[in-house]
Scaffold this motif. Structure first.
Motif, short mmCIF file in Angstrom:
data_model
loop_
_atom_site.label_atom_id
_atom_site.label_comp_id
_atom_site.label_asym_id
_atom_site.label_seq_id
_atom_site.Cartn_x
_atom_site.Cartn_y
_atom_site.Cartn_z
N LEU A 79 0.89 -1.16 0.00
CA LEU A 79 0.00 0.00 0.00
C LEU A 79 0.93 1.21 0.00
CD1 LEU A 79 -2.53 -1.07 2.81
CD2 LEU A 79 -2.61 -1.58 0.38
N ILE A 80 0.74 2.10 -0.96
CA ILE A 80 1.62 3.26 -1.07
C ILE A 80 0.91 4.49 -0.52
CG2 ILE A 80 2.95 4.72 -2.66
CD1 ILE A 80 4.05 1.89 -2.58
N ALA A 81 1.61 5.14 0.41
CA ALA A 81 1.09 6.37 1.00
C ALA A 81 2.05 7.50 0.64
CB ALA A 81 1.01 6.22 2.52
N SER A 82 1.53 8.58 0.06
CA SER A 82 2.40 9.74 -0.17
C SER A 82 1.74 10.98 0.45
CB SER A 82 2.66 9.93 -1.67
OG SER A 82 3.70 10.88 -1.82
N LYS A 83 2.41 12.12 0.30
CA LYS A 83 1.91 13.33 0.97
C LYS A 83 2.09 14.56 0.09
CE LYS A 83 3.99 11.62 5.22
NZ LYS A 83 5.29 11.15 4.69
N ALA A 84 1.12 15.45 0.22
CA ALA A 84 1.19 16.74 -0.47
C ALA A 84 1.81 17.77 0.47
CB ALA A 84 -0.21 17.19 -0.85
N SER A 85 2.74 18.56 -0.06
CA SER A 85 3.41 19.59 0.76
C SER A 85 2.43 20.72 1.09
CB SER A 85 4.60 20.14 0.00
OG SER A 85 5.48 19.08 -0.31
N PRO A 86 2.70 21.45 2.17
CA PRO A 86 1.74 22.49 2.59
C PRO A 86 1.55 23.61 1.58
CG PRO A 86 3.66 22.39 4.07
CD PRO A 86 3.80 21.26 3.12
N TRP A 87 2.48 23.78 0.64
CA TRP A 87 2.31 24.81 -0.39
C TRP A 87 1.58 24.27 -1.62
CZ3 TRP A 87 6.79 23.23 1.93
CH2 TRP A 87 7.58 22.33 1.24
N HIS A 88 1.07 23.05 -1.54
CA HIS A 88 0.29 22.47 -2.65
C HIS A 88 -1.10 22.07 -2.15
CE1 HIS A 88 4.25 21.25 -4.86
NE2 HIS A 88 3.82 22.44 -5.24
N LEU A 89 -1.73 22.93 -1.39
CA LEU A 89 -2.98 22.50 -0.77
C LEU A 89 -4.23 23.20 -1.32
CD1 LEU A 89 -1.88 21.93 2.96
CD2 LEU A 89 -2.00 20.30 1.07
N GLY A 90 -4.09 24.00 -2.37
CA GLY A 90 -5.27 24.51 -3.05
C GLY A 90 -5.96 23.36 -3.77
N ALA A 91 -7.25 23.55 -4.14
CA ALA A 91 -8.00 22.43 -4.75
C ALA A 91 -7.29 21.90 -5.99
CB ALA A 91 -9.41 22.88 -5.08
N SER A 92 -6.87 22.79 -6.88
CA SER A 92 -6.26 22.25 -8.10
C SER A 92 -4.79 21.91 -7.87
CB SER A 92 -6.44 23.20 -9.28
OG SER A 92 -6.09 24.49 -8.89
N SER A 93 -4.11 22.66 -6.97
CA SER A 93 -2.68 22.35 -6.81
C SER A 93 -2.49 21.01 -6.10
CB SER A 93 -1.91 23.50 -6.16
OG SER A 93 -2.29 23.66 -4.85
#
Ligand code: NAP
Length: 324
Positions: A79-93
């Motif tokens: 199972l692969i878990a990844s993460k979005a950085s805090p500067w990529h948290l807009g809906a499209s980003s």
């Protein structure tokens, strides 16, 4: 290996953290490198570990790239878990960030996509709107958060309008207050993922004023001469329990974390040997009195006073109820 439920999946209570893969900070390129990744993954697979945690920021994408290069895209073990950085948290980003991660991972979808850190200026409604689209398009199976207080985790869930299944937090014998703070959320399918469960190697017992870790850890307050004195008492209790189980001190650190219900630990490992040792921590059954002794010494641990790093200050500002 022991497994618990993560949605409809069975997930191993010991996973493999993949921050070290591709990260010079952890000795990537000097102590280990691209030639070692496949052996790490094989050791994890053989030991029954089926969760790998990475992030777009780890090695500026190198961790995901290495996983992509070393795992077949149709692999159905991990199972692969990844993460979005805090500067990529807009809906499209957040959607674009997920697409880039999937490209590096060479997979059509991932099992868990987490918000790496809260971002106070980005409304959770926007992030979760992007996450909803990712789920709708079957690019992401489950949504999680990381470094969220309980209140913020609950708000994220209201914003998604569905289960935000995990919260990945800094939890070890040196940070015992995290579990009680999140425990009221840990029902109805919620899972806490413990990162740095060995306090970045400090709880392996191999470091002291003479034996320093490699790389940038040596500058961290936890690895300072003053703090070794404070950690010593915790290690002494761990050593006694390790001896009784013919186990390693590092395994006692992990056994304590995963003795808590609905908790998974994701230790980082740099060699197949470390992967195997970490997986074997699931064989250790700590008795009530051992748990009590560990709880007590853990509660009494006080880190040596230090000037907080910008990252710590940011954590406190973002989550005012975060001082666990
Ligand atoms: N969400 C977040 O904000 C966040 C933050 C940090 C980490 N994480 C995740 O959590 C994972 C693990 O955290 P971490 O790497 O910070 O700390 P950790 O798991 O507590 O410590 C990892 C280090 O401990 C040592 N080690 C591992 N297994 C060992 C063993 N069996 N015996 C002795 N030493 C052993 C290794 O370094 P040495 O051998 O060089 O000592 C290893 O790199 C990361 O890979 C990442 O996926 C997430």
């Amino acid at each position: 290996m022991r497994y618990i439920k993560l949605g409809s999946r069975d997930v191993s209570v010991i996973g493999l953290g993949a921050w070290q893969i591709g990260t010079r900070y952890w000795g990537w390129g000097t102590e280990f490198g691209p030639d070692n990744v496949s052996a790490l993954l094989d050791a994890a697979r053989d030991a029954g570990i089926n969760l790998i945690d990475t992030a777009e920021i780890y090695g500026q994408g190198e961790s995901e790239l290495q996983l992509g290069a070393n795992l077949p895209s149709n692999d159905d073990h991990f199972l692969i878990a990844s993460k979005a950085s805090p500067w990529h948290l807009g809906a499209s980003s957040v959607q674009r960030a997920a697409a880039r991660s999937l490209q590096r991972l060479q997979r059509p979808s991932m099992h868990l996509y987490q918000v790496h850190f809260p971002n106070v200026v980005m409304p959770l409604s926007r992030t979760m709107s992007g996450m909803r689209n990712l789920q709708r398009e079957y690019l992401v199976e489950q949504v999680g958060v990381s470094n969220f207080s309980r209140a913020r985790w609950a708000r994220a869930e209201r914003a998604l309008g569905a289960l935000v299944i995990t919260n990945q937090v800094d939890y070890s014998l040196l940070k015992p207050r995290v579990f009680p703070a999140l425990e009221p959320m840990l029902d109805d399918g919620h899972v806490m993922i413990a990162y740095s469960p060995m306090a970045m190697g400090l709880l392996s017992g191999k470091y002291n004023t003479e034996q320093h870790p490699t790389g940038a850890r040596v500058k961290l307050p936890g690895f300072s001469a003053r703090n070794y004195v404070n950690v010593r008492r915790v290690l002494e209790v761990m050593e006694g329990i390790a001896k009784a189980h013919t186990a390693l001190v590092s395994q006692i650190a992990l056994a304590w974390v995963i003795a808590h219900p609905n908790v998974i630990a994701i230790p980082g490992a740099k060699s197949p040997e470390q992967v195997r040792q970490n997986a074997e921590a699931t064989d250790i059954q700590l008795s009530e009195s051992e748990m009590a002794a560990l709880d007590e010494v853990s509660e009494s641990y006080k880190p040596a006073v230090h000037i907080p790093r910008p990252f710590e200050v940011a954590k406190w500002v973002v989550n005012r109820d975060y001082r666990w």
